[in-house]
Enzyme design. Structure first.
Site, mmCIF file in Angstrom:
data_model
loop_
_atom_site.group_PDB
_atom_site.id
_atom_site.type_symbol
_atom_site.label_atom_id
_atom_site.label_comp_id
_atom_site.label_asym_id
_atom_site.label_seq_id
_atom_site.Cartn_x
_atom_site.Cartn_y
_atom_site.Cartn_z
ATOM 1 N N HIS A 101 0.800 -1.622 -0.510
ATOM 2 C CA HIS A 101 0.059 0.492 0.319
ATOM 3 C C HIS A 101 0.425 1.381 -0.406
ATOM 4 C CE1 HIS A 101 -2.932 -2.940 1.207
ATOM 5 N NE2 HIS A 101 -4.027 -2.085 1.151
ATOM 6 N N ASN A 132 7.781 -4.414 3.510
ATOM 7 C CA ASN A 132 6.272 -4.135 3.693
ATOM 8 C C ASN A 132 6.479 -3.755 4.920
ATOM 9 O OD1 ASN A 132 3.957 -2.512 2.951
ATOM 10 N ND2 ASN A 132 3.400 -5.649 2.255
#
Length: 237
Positions: A101, A132
């Site tokens: 994201h 991440n």
């Protein structure tokens, strides 16, 4: 501490701007100026790069919105505003990279639609899992914690330098680096971070850079709506 770092002369200049009213900043959108298809969703905006099949930048406001928390649904899907330009969930299958994201889902947990829209593929970028789930998550948590105390205008995105190839049928570029930066109007502070797309146990402060550095790397003009005097002072530090 930050204002002390500006230096006495620059501090006087900044104070003068505010005392005379020329530096008064109203709450507004600070959309970056740069190439790409501009897309606006309910609570975040982005500039989409059709060559790299992902956003050049994603912009959103981070602030305290109460205690309401919407559950994560993981409804990854094509952005309806981009159609054939968008990457697809299949591009990431068996690639070895996470659907990372740019606008974090947890930052939009105050509203079901806001949370759902963070799962558009236009908000995803191929990230090394250790990145991440590690240092990138730490940085998101850091800004989220600060956002509970004061309003932040946040911009984040990839830096296409030393890229790691492509994934999927749509040839989604795997960026070599990512940036995240914010402007805090209450404290008149800008901070930027530049991180390689790799796992790291280093402290986040080791990756702090000037906004000017990110602009030079990406060709994007951040916070162009600010008065020039303030923009130059804050982005250089």
């Amino acid at each position: 501490m930050f204002l002390m770092k500006l230096g006495y002369g620059r501090l006087l200049c900044l104070l003068f701007l505010f005392l005379t009213g020329t530096g008064h900043i109203r709450s507004q959108e600070y959309i970056p100026s740069g190439a790409g298809i501009k897309v606006k969703h309910a609570f975040y905006s982005l500039g989409f790069d059709t060559i790299h099949r992902q956003a050049n930048w994603v912009y959103y406001e981070l602030k305290s919105r109460g205690n309401r928390a919407v559950g994560r649904e993981n409804d990854f899907r094509v952005d309806p505003q981009l159609n054939l330009f968008s990457a697809t969930p299949d591009d990431y299958k068996r690639s070895g990279y996470d659907r990372g994201h740019l606008c974090p889902a947890a930052d939009m947990a105050f509203d079901k639609k806001a949370m759902s829209e963070t799962f558009y593929m236009s908000n995803m970028s191929p990230q090394v899992p250790a990145f991440n789930r590690g240092i990138w998550k730490r940085l998101e948590d850091l800004l989220r914690k600060r956002g509970r105390k004061e309003l932040l205008y946040v911009v984040t995105g990839p830096v296409f330098k030393e890229n790691k190839g492509h994934i999927g049928k749509n040839k989604v570029t795997v960026p070599g680096y990512y940036y995240k930066l914010f402007y805090a109007p209450a404290s008149q502070q800008m901070i930027a971070y530049l991180l390689p797309n790799a796992g790291s146990d280093q402290p986040l402060k080791d990756f702090a850079v000037s906004v000017d550095r990110i602009e030079a790397l990406t060709g994007i003009d951040f916070f162009p709506q600010l008065p020039d005097e303030i923009e130059k002072l804050l982005e250089a530090d």
